[in-house]
Motif scaffolding. Structure first.
Motif, PDB file in Angstrom:
ATOM      1  N   ASN A  93      -4.872  -3.059  -2.943  1.00  0.00           N
ATOM      2  CA  ASN A  93      -3.901  -2.913  -3.834  1.00  0.00           C
ATOM      3  C   ASN A  93      -3.535  -3.929  -5.049  1.00  0.00           C
ATOM      4  O   ASN A  93      -3.253  -3.553  -6.072  1.00  0.00           O
ATOM      5  CB  ASN A  93      -2.518  -2.792  -3.507  1.00  0.00           C
ATOM      6  N   PHE A  94      -4.459  -5.182  -4.750  1.00  0.00           N
ATOM      7  CA  PHE A  94      -4.292  -6.422  -5.611  1.00  0.00           C
ATOM      8  C   PHE A  94      -5.765  -6.573  -6.080  1.00  0.00           C
ATOM      9  O   PHE A  94      -5.915  -7.728  -6.555  1.00  0.00           O
ATOM     10  CB  PHE A  94      -3.379  -7.438  -4.987  1.00  0.00           C
TER      11      PHE A  94
ATOM     12  N   GLU B 275       8.980 -11.674  -1.992  1.00  0.00           N
ATOM     13  CA  GLU B 275       9.562 -12.213  -3.022  1.00  0.00           C
ATOM     14  C   GLU B 275      10.616 -13.520  -2.594  1.00  0.00           C
ATOM     15  O   GLU B 275      11.916 -13.421  -2.670  1.00  0.00           O
ATOM     16  CB  GLU B 275      10.356 -11.286  -3.569  1.00  0.00           C
TER      17      GLU B 275
ATOM     18  N   TYR C  92      -1.047 -14.549   0.220  1.00  0.00           N
ATOM     19  CA  TYR C  92      -0.500 -14.747  -0.899  1.00  0.00           C
ATOM     20  C   TYR C  92       0.205 -13.639  -1.568  1.00  0.00           C
ATOM     21  O   TYR C  92       1.115 -13.765  -2.101  1.00  0.00           O
ATOM     22  CB  TYR C  92      -1.537 -15.291  -2.012  1.00  0.00           C
ATOM     23  N   PHE C  93      -0.504 -12.422  -1.840  1.00  0.00           N
ATOM     24  CA  PHE C  93      -0.050 -11.468  -2.716  1.00  0.00           C
ATOM     25  C   PHE C  93       1.062 -10.613  -1.565  1.00  0.00           C
ATOM     26  O   PHE C  93       2.167 -10.205  -2.371  1.00  0.00           O
ATOM     27  CB  PHE C  93      -1.073 -10.341  -3.043  1.00  0.00           C
TER      28      PHE C  93
ATOM     29  N   THR D 296       4.447 -13.092  -1.806  1.00  0.00           N
ATOM     30  CA  THR D 296       4.978 -13.436  -3.151  1.00  0.00           C
ATOM     31  C   THR D 296       5.354 -12.206  -3.898  1.00  0.00           C
ATOM     32  O   THR D 296       6.277 -12.122  -4.521  1.00  0.00           O
ATOM     33  CB  THR D 296       3.835 -14.161  -4.166  1.00  0.00           C
ATOM     34  N   THR D 297       4.535 -11.003  -3.688  1.00  0.00           N
ATOM     35  CA  THR D 297       4.861 -10.062  -4.555  1.00  0.00           C
ATOM     36  C   THR D 297       5.823  -9.040  -3.815  1.00  0.00           C
ATOM     37  O   THR D 297       6.683  -8.536  -4.383  1.00  0.00           O
ATOM     38  CB  THR D 297       3.680  -9.126  -5.167  1.00  0.00           C
ATOM     39  N   ILE D 298       5.661  -8.831  -2.582  1.00  0.00           N
ATOM     40  CA  ILE D 298       6.585  -8.091  -1.908  1.00  0.00           C
ATOM     41  C   ILE D 298       7.790  -8.634  -1.235  1.00  0.00           C
ATOM     42  O   ILE D 298       8.965  -8.159  -1.288  1.00  0.00           O
ATOM     43  CB  ILE D 298       5.849  -7.232  -0.638  1.00  0.00           C
TER      44      ILE D 298
ATOM     45  N   ARG E  50      -6.100  -8.626  -9.309  1.00  0.00           N
ATOM     46  CA  ARG E  50      -5.577 -10.067  -9.251  1.00  0.00           C
ATOM     47  C   ARG E  50      -6.206 -11.070  -8.418  1.00  0.00           C
ATOM     48  O   ARG E  50      -5.924 -11.949  -8.124  1.00  0.00           O
ATOM     49  CB  ARG E  50      -4.025 -10.115  -9.220  1.00  0.00           C
TER      50      ARG E  50
ATOM     51  N   LYS F  24       7.271 -22.419  -1.319  1.00  0.00           N
ATOM     52  CA  LYS F  24       8.281 -21.914  -2.206  1.00  0.00           C
ATOM     53  C   LYS F  24       9.639 -22.285  -1.816  1.00  0.00           C
ATOM     54  O   LYS F  24      10.601 -21.581  -2.366  1.00  0.00           O
ATOM     55  CB  LYS F  24       8.327 -20.253  -1.854  1.00  0.00           C
TER      56      LYS F  24
ATOM     57  N   GLU G   1      -6.911 -14.370  -9.677  1.00  0.00           N
ATOM     58  CA  GLU G   1      -5.517 -15.325  -9.755  1.00  0.00           C
ATOM     59  C   GLU G   1      -5.154 -16.026  -8.317  1.00  0.00           C
ATOM     60  O   GLU G   1      -5.000 -16.814  -8.412  1.00  0.00           O
ATOM     61  CB  GLU G   1      -4.464 -14.445 -10.269  1.00  0.00           C
ATOM     62  N   GLY G   2      -5.498 -14.887  -7.439  1.00  0.00           N
ATOM     63  CA  GLY G   2      -5.055 -15.430  -5.934  1.00  0.00           C
ATOM     64  C   GLY G   2      -5.931 -16.419  -5.561  1.00  0.00           C
ATOM     65  O   GLY G   2      -5.384 -17.590  -4.893  1.00  0.00           O
TER      66      GLY G   2
END
Length: 332
Positions: free
Chosen positions: A277-278, A140, A132-133, A136-138, A281, A167, A284-285
């Protein structure tokens, strides 16, 4: 008595069962503020191979003649901690032991009625959060883009591909058998899949599957597969470096194509990460993954091996691709 698994020797190349040692120790008794835990499910993961090396990394290496640790789901069988009661299920980093005590720090409760307990080591655990992280975050991902995933039939890759579909991406997976290719397309709704065991030219195989190029590459493999993906990456492409299982057992420093000019000319982003690193969060995930799972937008596959004594072999089998989805050992 109480079994534990120690790291007996540091593997040279591919791990062997002789690198591990089983030892019987006394079953512990919880003190005030502690709980006695019985391991129910144990996660085995490729990253554990790195911790078996005696080298500096983002986490301390395992010590010789001491227990190995990974993510575990355990049952509280006795509690002297007001936060937990007998029968609760907890997950977190724990040692490879049948029984152990803990003060509960770093552990969280999981609900067996909301999802199977093994799922908290996979889709609702570190592997799901990694997918997920990382994506979605790297990565994108944007609607209409092409996402390429290596190790796509594994615990992380299979979730990455499904999130890519959510997505709005066109998703291509790379895996190592016809059975896994069918799994990617039939169960996880990948648009295309490549069997790396049946191609001598991975660059061409990717080009054929992605004639418009690759916008996001989620890398679980490294090595030649990464080289081939980079041959097909589009301008402003993003490369998410999650793992490099093809290199974990190498005994010499591998070399490959020099990517510097390609990175500059195509304005590429290449970023590695670890799930810690996340950490702030995670809630949330887990909430988002749980929502998608409940709505039927996410599916998952597990390879469950039974028996505490099978933990080392299950770990070794990861490097032969014997798992579909998350590899988990059911202790009892």
């Amino acid at each position: 008595m109480n079994k534990t698994i120690l790291l007996k020797s540091r593997p040279k190349g591919r791990p062997e069962t002789t690198d591990f040692e089983f030892k019987e120790i006394e079953k512990p008794t919880p003190k005030d503020g502690e709980v006695l835990l019985r391991s129910k499910y144990v996660s085995v993961d490729p990253y554990l191979r790195g911790r078996m090396r005696d080298e500096k990394s983002y986490v301390e290496p395992f010590k010789l003649d001491e227990p190995i640790a990974s993510a575990v789901v355990a049952e509280v069988v006795e509690s002297k901690n007001e936060k937990f009661k007998k029968g609760d299920f907890l997950t977190g980093m724990m040692e490879w032991k049948e029984y152990q005590v803990s003060d509960g720090k770093g552990l969280r409760k999981v609900d067996s009625e909301k999802a199977p307990l093994s799922a908290y080591l996979g889709i609702l655990g570190m592997t799901g959060l990694t997918a997920y992280f990382g994506l979605t975050t790297i990565g994108e991902p944007k609607e209409g883009e092409t996402l390429l995933v290596s190790g796509a039939a594994g615990a992380v890759g299979s979730v990455v591909g499904q999130i890519g579909k959510i997505k709005g991406c066109r998703v291509i997976g790379i895996a190592g058998s016809d059975e896994k290719i069918d799994l990617l397309k039939d169960k996880f709704d990948f648009d295309a899949a490549i069997n790396y065991e049946k191609t001598d030219d991975m660059g061409k195989a990717i080009r054929d599957a992605a004639p418009d190029g690759v916008d996001v590459y989620f890398d679980n493999v490294g090595g030649y597969t990464l080289d081939a993906a980079m041959e097909n990456i589009n301008r402003f492409g993003r490369v998410v470096h999650c793992g490099a299982i093809s290199l974990y057992n190498e005994t010499e420093q591998p070399t490959g194509p020099r990517l510097e000019t390609k990175i500059v000319k195509k304005s590429l982003k290449l970023q590695g990460f670890i799930i810690r690193n996340f950490e702030d969060r995670f809630a949330e995930g887990i909430q988002q993954l749980g929502s998608w799972l409940k709505d039927g937008k996410l599916k998952y596959e597990e390879t469950i091996v039974e028996g505490f004594d099978e933990i080392p072999q299950a770990f070794i089998d990861l490097f032969d691709g014997k798992n579909k989805g998350k590899m988990v050992v059911k202790v009892y």
